[in-house]
Each structure stands twice: as structure tokens, then as C-alpha cells.
Design a protein around this motif. Structure first.
Motif, PDB file in Angstrom:
ATOM      1  N   VAL A 161       0.863  -1.189   0.000  1.00  8.03           N
ATOM      2  CA  VAL A 161       0.000   0.000   0.000  1.00  8.03           C
ATOM      3  C   VAL A 161       0.893   1.231   0.000  1.00  8.03           C
ATOM      4  N   VAL A 162       1.816   1.284   0.938  1.00  7.48           N
ATOM      5  CA  VAL A 162       2.893   2.276   0.992  1.00  7.48           C
ATOM      6  C   VAL A 162       4.144   1.520   1.424  1.00  7.48           C
ATOM      7  N   ASN A 165       6.761  -0.467   3.249  1.00 11.94           N
ATOM      8  CA  ASN A 165       6.758  -1.332   4.437  1.00 11.94           C
ATOM      9  C   ASN A 165       5.364  -1.724   4.931  1.00 11.94           C
ATOM     10  N   LEU A 166       4.315  -1.375   4.204  1.00 16.85           N
ATOM     11  CA  LEU A 166       2.962  -1.778   4.569  1.00 16.85           C
ATOM     12  C   LEU A 166       2.410  -2.672   3.465  1.00 16.85           C
ATOM     13  N   ARG A 167       2.410  -3.966   3.728  1.00 17.62           N
ATOM     14  CA  ARG A 167       1.977  -4.940   2.734  1.00 17.62           C
ATOM     15  C   ARG A 167       0.457  -4.972   2.636  1.00 17.62           C
ATOM     16  N   ALA A 168      -0.039  -4.936   1.409  1.00 13.51           N
ATOM     17  CA  ALA A 168      -1.486  -4.896   1.183  1.00 13.51           C
ATOM     18  C   ALA A 168      -2.176  -6.120   1.762  1.00 13.51           C
ATOM     19  N   ALA A 169      -1.597  -7.305   1.545  1.00 10.76           N
ATOM     20  CA  ALA A 169      -2.236  -8.536   2.013  1.00 10.76           C
ATOM     21  C   ALA A 169      -2.305  -8.595   3.535  1.00 10.76           C
ATOM     22  N   GLN A 170      -1.280  -8.091   4.213  1.00 12.85           N
ATOM     23  CA  GLN A 170      -1.301  -8.090   5.679  1.00 12.85           C
ATOM     24  C   GLN A 170      -2.328  -7.109   6.217  1.00 12.85           C
ATOM     25  N   LEU A 171      -2.391  -5.933   5.608  1.00 12.39           N
ATOM     26  CA  LEU A 171      -3.384  -4.946   6.037  1.00 12.39           C
ATOM     27  C   LEU A 171      -4.797  -5.477   5.832  1.00 12.39           C
ATOM     28  N   LEU A 172      -5.052  -6.043   4.657  1.00 11.55           N
ATOM     29  CA  LEU A 172      -6.388  -6.566   4.371  1.00 11.55           C
ATOM     30  C   LEU A 172      -6.711  -7.758   5.271  1.00 11.55           C
ATOM     31  N   SER A 173      -5.723  -8.564   5.589  1.00 15.35           N
ATOM     32  CA  SER A 173      -5.950  -9.711   6.479  1.00 15.35           C
ATOM     33  C   SER A 173      -6.410  -9.256   7.857  1.00 15.35           C
ATOM     34  N   VAL A 174      -5.757  -8.224   8.390  1.00 17.40           N
ATOM     35  CA  VAL A 174      -6.149  -7.686   9.700  1.00 17.40           C
ATOM     36  C   VAL A 174      -7.573  -7.136   9.642  1.00 17.40           C
ATOM     37  N   ILE A 175      -7.892  -6.406   8.590  1.00 14.99           N
ATOM     38  CA  ILE A 175      -9.237  -5.838   8.434  1.00 14.99           C
ATOM     39  C   ILE A 175     -10.278  -6.953   8.363  1.00 14.99           C
ATOM     40  N   LEU A 176      -9.987  -8.003   7.590  1.00 13.02           N
ATOM     41  CA  LEU A 176     -10.936  -9.106   7.437  1.00 13.02           C
ATOM     42  C   LEU A 176     -11.155  -9.853   8.747  1.00 13.02           C
ATOM     43  N   ILE A 177     -10.096 -10.044   9.513  1.00 16.24           N
ATOM     44  CA  ILE A 177     -10.241 -10.717  10.817  1.00 16.24           C
ATOM     45  C   ILE A 177     -11.154  -9.910  11.733  1.00 16.24           C
ATOM     46  N   ILE A 178     -10.929  -8.598  11.806  1.00 13.45           N
ATOM     47  CA  ILE A 178     -11.739  -7.732  12.671  1.00 13.45           C
ATOM     48  C   ILE A 178     -13.192  -7.721  12.222  1.00 13.45           C
ATOM     49  N   VAL A 179     -13.413  -7.584  10.912  1.00 14.58           N
ATOM     50  CA  VAL A 179     -14.783  -7.536  10.379  1.00 14.58           C
ATOM     51  C   VAL A 179     -15.493  -8.866  10.614  1.00 14.58           C
TER      52      VAL A 179
END
Length: 281
Positions: free
Chosen positions: A238-239, A241-255
Motif C-alpha cells: 500500500v505504501v 513497508n505496509l503490505r497490502a495482504a497483511q493490512l487486508l488480512s487484519v481488516i478481514l479478521i476484525i470484520v
């Protein structure tokens, strides 16, 4: 770790001048058909018409591939911005993202179930084990045969402690340009197979209905993907040191957790599939 081993031939067979690749023509297709078989068996068990599952899959597969490519191109736009326009569509050269495919498949399922007046959550629960099984098999096609999405180099000590006990054909395929790399495809495939077994167990419990089986899949897959993604060398960012798959994984777990809590508080998981009625055979 330095190594020397020939790569496997990515072509399964030639039909005249037409190559049939292990990637899509054999392994991915096998995963799709096996997943469809598992889903239709589950539909039969629940008294749901198999035609619903088959029709949805026919629509979902091409849309999922399209979204997988769009997702990848968005995050790798600099690679395509200055090149020929047709490169954006050159899927055969590599470059699709599982998260994009999942987004496309879920959106297709939402529209499909609304049009057919079905319960999205029931159909999602039926398909959840098949999705993660297909992902487990698919990793062997795109990542193993094509030598993609691997991790960083393996140290000699790590190889001697663990990787030397893996089959030679796996580690030889991870020998790329004279360096041995972590088979992250294998780590994720094993994680997904364990998830497949877990979902088969969870679907026996009544409270794992009404979407909880599908949401359990989302949580399980996302946890594994978060940690394995940190090992890969080809991540989309995404930017810096911020991996898109890791960010989306965290969001999906929370949701997913939030949806389970919300649906339980509202009593939506206490009965089998609230809402629209599924047509029986």
C-alpha cells in the motif's frame, strides 16, 4: 543457501502447437473441480439444489479472475503505466492476487443470491470448505510450478534442520538462479488444508450456520496469510513497508469477528439461515 537443480517443465503436454500448462490447465482446474464436487455434496446433504452452486461457480470463476487481475494491476500500476496497454490484460505472464479473486467472488455471490432469492450466508457456508481447499491446491499451480511467491533465501542451518526432510522435488523447484528459497506456497497450502479439515468439523455444529462457517474461513485464512505474507519477496504494498495482504488480512479478521458477535447478539446464528428461504429439491 547456494544450490543447483533444474526447474520442472511448466508445460503438461502439447496439443499440436498449443501448450497445456500445469498452472491453469491441470492444477488450478483440478482444484476448481474438486472444490465444486465438495460443495455439491454439501448442497445435497442440506437439501439444496446443486444447480444453484454450479450456476454460481460458472459466474464467479471468470469474475474472480478479472478482479484478481484488477487488484494486482492497481498495486503494480507503475509497472504497466508506461508499457503497452495490452500488458494490463496479460494474465498469462503472471500477476493475479487471491484477495482480489475473493472480493470478486463474494460480490458475485451477493448479486447471485439476491437475484435467485437465496440466502447469501447459507450459500457462503456451503462454499467455504471448497474455497479454502481450492486455494490449497491452487498454490501448487501458480506458485510452485511457476516458481513464484516464494520467501527469502534459506540459510544452510535452516535447510539442515528442516527443509532437507521435505521431498526433493519441492526443494529443487525452490532452487532459483542458484539460490534456495523458502517454499511459502507450501506453508500456505498446509495451513489451508488444516483449515479445510477444521471447517469440515465446524459444519457439524448448528451454531456454525448462518454465515459462521464462512466467517470462520475468513478468520483462519487471514491469520495464516498475515504471517506467511511477511516471508514473501513479491508482496504488493500500500505504501513503503505496509503490505497490502497483511493490512487486508487484519481488516478481514476484525470484520469477521465483529459480524459473528453482531449476528449472535441479534440471534441470527441461533437458527439455521435466517431470511430468505432456500428452495428445496
Amino acid at each position: 543457501m547456494a544450490c543447483e537443480a533444474p526447474a520442472l517443465d511448466p508445460v503438461f503436454l502439447w496439443v499440436g502447437s498449443l501448450p497445456i500448462y500445469w498452472y491453469g490447465g491441470v492444477i488450478i482446474a483440478s482444484g476448481a473441480f474438486l472444490g465444486l464436487w465438495v460443495a455439491t455434496r454439501e448442497a445435497d446433504r442440506l437439501g439444496v439444489k446443486k444447480d444453484y452452486i454450479i450456476d454460481l461457480v460458472v459466474f464467479a470463476i471468470p469474475i474472480a479472475i478479472l478482479f484478481a487481475r484488477i487488484y494486482y494491476v492497481i498495486f503494480e500500476w507503475d509497472r504497466y503505466a508506461g508499457g503497452p496497454w495490452w500488458k494490463v490484460f496479460a494474465v498469462w505472464e503472471g500477476g493475479i492476487a487471491i484477495h482480489g479473486a475473493l472480493i470478486g467472488a463474494v460480490l458475485t455471490a451477493i448479486v447471485f443470491t439476491r437475484v435467485r432469492r437465496l440466502s447469501f450466508w447459507q450459500i457462503a457456508d456451503i462454499l467455504a470448505p471448497s474455497i479454502i481447499l481450492g486455494q490449497a491446491i491452487g498454490r501448487w499451480g501458480g506458485n510452485f510450478m511457476n516458481q513464484e511467491a516464494h520467501g527469502g533465501p534459506i540459510s544452510e542451518a535452516t535447510y539442515n534442520n528442516f527443509h532437507q526432510y521435505l521431498p526433493d522435488f519441492i526443494m529443487n523447484q525452490m532452487c532459483i538462479d542458484g539460490t534456495m528459497y523458502h517454499p511459502t506456497f507450501l506453508y500456505e497450502s498446509i495451513w489451508n488444508i488444516l483449515g479445510f479439515g477444521l471447517l469440515l468439523l465446524l459444519r457439524k455444529y448448528p451454531l456454525r450456520r448462518g454465515g459462521e462457517l464462512f466467517l470462520s474461513y475468513v478468520i483462519w485464512y487471514s491469520i495464516g496469510r498475515y504471517f506467511i505474507e511477511g516471508m514473501r519477496t513479491d508482496s504488493l504494498y500500500v505504501v513503503a513497508n505496509l503490505r497490502a495482504a497483511q493490512l487486508l488480512s487484519v481488516i478481514l479478521i476484525i470484520v469477521a469477528i465483529a459480524l459473528i458477535i453482531y449476528r449472535r447478539k441479534k440471534g441470527l446464528s441461533d437458527k439455521t439461515y435466517q431470511g430468505k428461504k432456500i428452495e428445496k429439491k
